[in-house]
Structures are given as C-alpha cells and as structure tokens.
Design a protein around this motif. Sequence first.
Motif, short mmCIF file in Angstrom:
data_model
loop_
_atom_site.label_atom_id
_atom_site.label_comp_id
_atom_site.label_asym_id
_atom_site.label_seq_id
_atom_site.Cartn_x
_atom_site.Cartn_y
_atom_site.Cartn_z
N THR A 190 22.20 36.80 51.22
CA THR A 190 22.60 37.48 49.99
C THR A 190 22.41 38.98 50.12
O THR A 190 23.28 39.76 49.74
N VAL A 191 21.27 39.38 50.70
CA VAL A 191 21.01 40.81 50.89
C VAL A 191 22.14 41.43 51.71
O VAL A 191 22.65 42.49 51.39
N ARG A 246 19.75 39.80 37.96
CA ARG A 246 19.31 38.73 37.07
C ARG A 246 18.92 37.53 37.91
O ARG A 246 19.30 37.44 39.07
N PRO A 247 18.21 36.57 37.28
CA PRO A 247 17.75 35.43 38.09
C PRO A 247 18.89 34.71 38.80
O PRO A 247 18.69 34.16 39.88
N GLU A 248 20.08 34.70 38.20
CA GLU A 248 21.13 33.89 38.81
C GLU A 248 22.18 34.71 39.56
O GLU A 248 22.96 34.17 40.34
N ARG A 249 22.20 36.03 39.32
CA ARG A 249 23.25 36.79 40.00
C ARG A 249 22.94 38.28 40.08
O ARG A 249 22.07 38.81 39.40
N ILE A 250 23.69 38.94 40.95
CA ILE A 250 23.58 40.39 41.10
C ILE A 250 24.94 40.98 40.72
O ILE A 250 25.97 40.53 41.22
N ARG A 251 24.92 41.96 39.83
CA ARG A 251 26.19 42.62 39.51
C ARG A 251 26.13 44.06 39.99
O ARG A 251 25.22 44.80 39.66
N LEU A 252 27.12 44.44 40.81
CA LEU A 252 27.19 45.82 41.31
C LEU A 252 28.35 46.51 40.62
O LEU A 252 29.46 45.99 40.58
N GLU A 281 33.74 46.53 39.81
CA GLU A 281 32.61 45.67 39.48
C GLU A 281 32.68 44.40 40.31
O GLU A 281 33.73 43.77 40.40
N ILE A 282 31.59 44.06 40.95
CA ILE A 282 31.57 42.81 41.70
C ILE A 282 30.34 42.00 41.31
O ILE A 282 29.32 42.55 40.89
N ILE A 283 30.48 40.69 41.43
CA ILE A 283 29.34 39.81 41.13
C ILE A 283 29.07 38.93 42.35
O ILE A 283 29.99 38.40 42.97
N ILE A 284 27.80 38.84 42.68
CA ILE A 284 27.37 37.94 43.76
C ILE A 284 26.34 36.99 43.17
O ILE A 284 25.32 37.43 42.63
N TYR A 285 26.63 35.69 43.21
CA TYR A 285 25.70 34.71 42.66
C TYR A 285 24.67 34.32 43.70
O TYR A 285 25.00 34.18 44.88
N ILE A 318 34.93 44.04 50.59
CA ILE A 318 34.10 43.85 49.39
C ILE A 318 34.46 42.52 48.74
O ILE A 318 33.60 41.73 48.37
N LYS A 319 35.76 42.26 48.64
CA LYS A 319 36.24 41.03 48.02
C LYS A 319 35.72 39.79 48.76
O LYS A 319 35.35 38.79 48.15
N ARG A 320 35.69 39.89 50.09
CA ARG A 320 35.20 38.77 50.90
C ARG A 320 33.72 38.47 50.66
O ARG A 320 33.28 37.34 50.72
N CYS A 321 32.96 39.54 50.41
CA CYS A 321 31.51 39.37 50.21
C CYS A 321 31.18 38.90 48.80
O CYS A 321 30.14 38.30 48.56
N ALA A 322 32.06 39.22 47.85
CA ALA A 322 31.75 38.99 46.44
C ALA A 322 32.25 37.64 45.95
O ALA A 322 33.17 37.07 46.51
N ASP A 323 31.61 37.14 44.88
CA ASP A 323 32.11 35.93 44.23
C ASP A 323 33.22 36.29 43.24
O ASP A 323 34.10 35.48 42.99
N SER A 324 33.15 37.49 42.66
CA SER A 324 34.28 37.96 41.85
C SER A 324 34.32 39.47 41.91
O SER A 324 33.30 40.13 42.17
N MET A 325 35.52 40.03 41.72
CA MET A 325 35.69 41.47 41.82
C MET A 325 36.69 41.93 40.78
O MET A 325 37.70 41.27 40.53
N LYS A 326 36.40 43.06 40.16
CA LYS A 326 37.30 43.61 39.15
C LYS A 326 37.44 45.10 39.42
O LYS A 326 36.45 45.82 39.54
N LEU A 327 38.69 45.57 39.52
CA LEU A 327 38.93 47.00 39.79
C LEU A 327 39.78 47.56 38.67
O LEU A 327 40.89 47.09 38.42
N GLU A 328 39.25 48.57 37.98
CA GLU A 328 40.01 49.22 36.91
C GLU A 328 40.06 50.71 37.21
O GLU A 328 39.06 51.27 37.65
N SER A 329 41.21 51.33 36.93
CA SER A 329 41.31 52.75 37.22
C SER A 329 42.35 53.42 36.34
O SER A 329 43.34 52.80 35.94
N LYS A 330 42.09 54.66 36.01
CA LYS A 330 43.06 55.43 35.25
C LYS A 330 43.13 56.82 35.88
O LYS A 330 42.09 57.49 36.04
N VAL A 331 44.34 57.21 36.27
CA VAL A 331 44.49 58.52 36.91
C VAL A 331 44.01 59.62 35.98
O VAL A 331 44.32 59.62 34.79
#
Lengths: 322, 130
Positions: A201-202, A231-237, A298-302, A278-291
């Motif tokens: 996980t590290v 958190r006990p169940e997951r890491i959010r970056l 945001e990514i979550i790793i359980y 990043i996507k491969r390492c993460a359980d979920s990934m969200k990318l938002e951007s505005k020029v």
Amino acid sequence: MPEVPQFTKIQELIYELPIERVMKKNVITVSPETSILELKETLRINRISGAPVLDNGRLVGIISIEDLLKALLEGDLHSPVRKRMTTHPITVLEKESVVEAVKKFSQHKVGRLLVVNEQGDLVGILTGGDITRGLLEAISLDYHAEEVRRYRASHIFEDIVSDQTSLLLKYKVQAHDFKSGGTASSKLKRALERLGCAPDTVRRVAISAYEAEMNLIIHADQGGEVIAELRPERIRLTFVDRGPGIPDVEKALSPGFSTAPNWIRELGFGAGMGLNNIKRCADSMKLESKVGHGTRLEIIIYLRPELGEEFNPLKRNPQESS
Amino acid sequence: MANIAHLLGPVELETVKLKEIINTVEGTLLTKQLKQDLDIKTCGAADLMSDALSLMKPGSLLITGLVNLQSIRTAEMADLAAIIFVRGKIPGPDAIDLANELGIPLIASHIGMYELCGRLYKAGLVPTMH
C-alpha cells in the motif's frame, strides 16, 4: 512474534556484529614469570577462569584454570606460568564478525578466544557468554528502535474517540522546482511506514503521489499542494493547483499525450504516462480542471484488511462504526 | 501436452549478489559500502522514470542513463534495490548524498546500455518488466 523471522535476524546479526562490539575490553593478564601461586590469587580475586600471558606487551600464551589445577595436583606451585601455559593461543581479529568466533569455538573446543588487532596486539577477550550477551543486546536494541518508530506515531490516535477519526497530512509543492521533486512524496511515504501501513500500500501511494507531484512541478505555474487524508479503511490523496488548467481532460488521460517541454523529457519525465500510472495504482481516480482556474486530482486507495493490511492505530478506535 | 507449470507453485528464482553484479558490469560503487551481500533477482532498464515506476517489481535493479535526483527518487518510491548508471555517467554529489541517506546503492559502469543488459541477463538476472 513468528519464530522464523527471529531466527533469520539472529543469523543476520552473527554475520554483521563485529567481535569488538561483544568482547570484554579490560583484560586481566599475567606475565610469563608470574608464579602459579600468584596466578591462583589473580584468578580468585577477579573471578576469572583464565588469563592471557603477556611478555612486555607481546602476546606469548594463555593459561587457564585447568592448567592451574594440574599444577596444584602436582604440587608445582612455585614454577612460573611460562612452564604451564599454552603457547599458541587461538586468536580472532577485532574487526571480524561474530560468526568467525563461533567457527573457531567449535573448531578448537576452547573456552575463550583472544581478540587481537591487525598489528597482533591483544585488545580483548571473548567467551561464548559474551557472544550470547552481545547478540541479545543487539536484538533488544533493534527491537526497541522498531517499537519506538511504530508506536510513537500511533499514540496520537490511542486516546481519541470519535465517530470517525482521520489524519490529514499536507505538503506544499513549488512550481518548476525540479530538484526538490519527490520530497513531498518521500515524506508521505515515511509517514505511512511509521503508521504501520503495509509495504504494498505504501508503494502504491508513493508512486502515485510522486507522479502527481512531478505533474505539479512541471505544469502548475504557481505550484500546488498534496493532501493525504488517512482513514482506517482508505487513503485519499488530493492534488490541487491554481492553474493553468487542462483544456481537454479526456485527452490528458490518454496514454502518451503530453504537453511537457523537451527539457522535462530529457529529465526522464513528461512522456504522457504519469496519469496512467496513477490510475493503475489507485482504486479510483477523479480529474477535474478548468482553464485559468486550476486542476484537482483525487485518488483513493483502499486498505485491504483481508490481506492483513490496515492502519492498526486507527482501527483500534473502539467507537468505530459497524 | 497440457501446460502444468502453474500447478508447480511459484518458481524459486536464482539470485545474484550485488558484489557479483558490480564485477559483471566492471562497475564502481558510488555510495557507502553497504548491502554488498544484497540478493537481487529481477532487473529492468529505463530512461523514462514513469516506465520504471509502473513496470518494475520491488527489489529490482534499475539500469539507466539518467543521472539526476529523480532516478534516486524513483528507486525510493518503487522500492527498487539499486541503480546502475551506464556509459560512464556519474550522478552529482546531491544525488549520491540522497542515495546514501536512503540506503540505495549506486553503481557506475563504463559499459553501454545494450552490452550491460546482455551481461546481466547472462549472469542470471530475470527481466522485471512485462
């Protein structure tokens, strides 16, 4: 504690620990002209069972309690040690590892080894008991260091009771500071290790944080922030910056697409693979951007408690919702 | 005939000691004399750090021509065992200091990437990338 790792730890130490760390340094010696009677007193007063024999500082032999007993039985009390000593004592070098001493003990069936430096001067004496004591001390030091590392960090959580406890770690990333690239991820990696997170996980967190940190350095013109919520169940970056923003998020996510300048590519990055990694390492990934405003990744790793991976300190919270 | 390899359990890979690797590549150890007895099984070559990060298994040896700080950081994040720099390239003192701090051995070799990979492949290191 499982037995197997303990065993390998001792094996490791036998090879790593130098003899000088476990030997006795203040050696009581006698001269070749010391009489057997004087020797008896020296051994009795110092409660030792043998002594090296030095002639003007030069090692010439060793005399043991057995030699003394034989002399006593034969009534040979007044002859000098020189007549009764063993002339070629078994020696080991101070810099050698304990394993060399162990080999010599079993090879020569002696009770003590004399420790010498490279010039051949006597610097210490070694018995089997010294080795055992030295190994035990080294193990307990090692174990203690490990304990301190792990539990100091987890104490933060022990007395805290809430419906949901989380730990927030924030790191700042400077724009275009390529030299410092990876320092935020390095600190985060160490923090997770100290909290007792599983190595796999590290590693996933470290790799994704590092790729995203490099993206902030390369692209964000005012730098940005790395925020890790544990958190006990997951890491959010979360990685946030204030611009320039990504015109086409879809395109940015396609492998090999990159807007990085050539000099970045020469430095080993900017090939358009970072977000995919990043996507491969993460359980979920969200990318938002505005020029003109900025980007938020945001990514979550359980954690996987079924594999024994969990944040023990956080998990210990008795109020944990079920 | 049916392939029964998967029934035999994981294959125990042979390992090569770090000091043998240094001899094989006619290399010089740039970092402190540490971990000479380190056993290494897998190896990969990359100049693109994203490739190293995504494709290399923990404990692998990285062969690269990239001598900046980021190659050290990459090894740190991906838990790589050691780094060999090819074709006589030597990283700066800041990179060597960081590697010493992190306990990652760095080796410099005058041999080029292609030949160096060949030598280590022959010595028994298994490709880490798939």
